[in-house]
Motif scaffolding. Structure first.
Motif, short mmCIF file in Angstrom:
data_model
loop_
_atom_site.label_atom_id
_atom_site.label_comp_id
_atom_site.label_asym_id
_atom_site.label_seq_id
_atom_site.Cartn_x
_atom_site.Cartn_y
_atom_site.Cartn_z
N ASP A 60 19.46 0.19 21.86
CA ASP A 60 19.28 -1.24 22.10
C ASP A 60 19.96 -1.66 23.41
OD1 ASP A 60 17.82 -1.54 19.78
OD2 ASP A 60 19.55 -2.18 18.59
N GLN A 61 21.12 -1.08 23.68
CA GLN A 61 21.84 -1.41 24.92
C GLN A 61 21.04 -0.96 26.14
OE1 GLN A 61 23.24 0.29 22.37
NE2 GLN A 61 24.85 -1.03 21.61
N ASP A 64 18.10 -3.24 26.71
CA ASP A 64 18.54 -4.47 27.35
C ASP A 64 18.73 -4.25 28.86
OD1 ASP A 64 18.49 -5.95 25.03
OD2 ASP A 64 20.65 -5.75 24.65
#
Length: 67
Positions: A60-61, A64
């Motif tokens: 997820d990081q 992003d």
């Protein structure tokens, strides 16, 4: 090739950021974004898409960061 370069708007720091994202994606997947497409189709997708296709296996990081 970054979207603004394809559209002949010239290279900028945005092109460097696009290139970095593509390099990260290639390191993660082993192939460049749009690498499975014909050149003209890939160039069209690069201009139309908001960002290169983000691999599902990215954290997820990382997703992003790439967006």
């Amino acid at each position: 090739m970054a979207p603004e370069v394809i559209e002949l708007r010239g290279a900028s720091t945005a092109a460097d950021i696009w290139s970095l994202a593509c390099t990260i994606i290639e390191l993660l997947t082993g192939k460049p974004p749009y690498g499975d497409m014909m050149v003209m189709s890939a160039m069209f997708r690069i201009v139309v898409d908001d960002c290169p296709p983000i691999p599902e296996q990215a954290s997820d990081q990382l997703k992003d960061l790439l967006r």
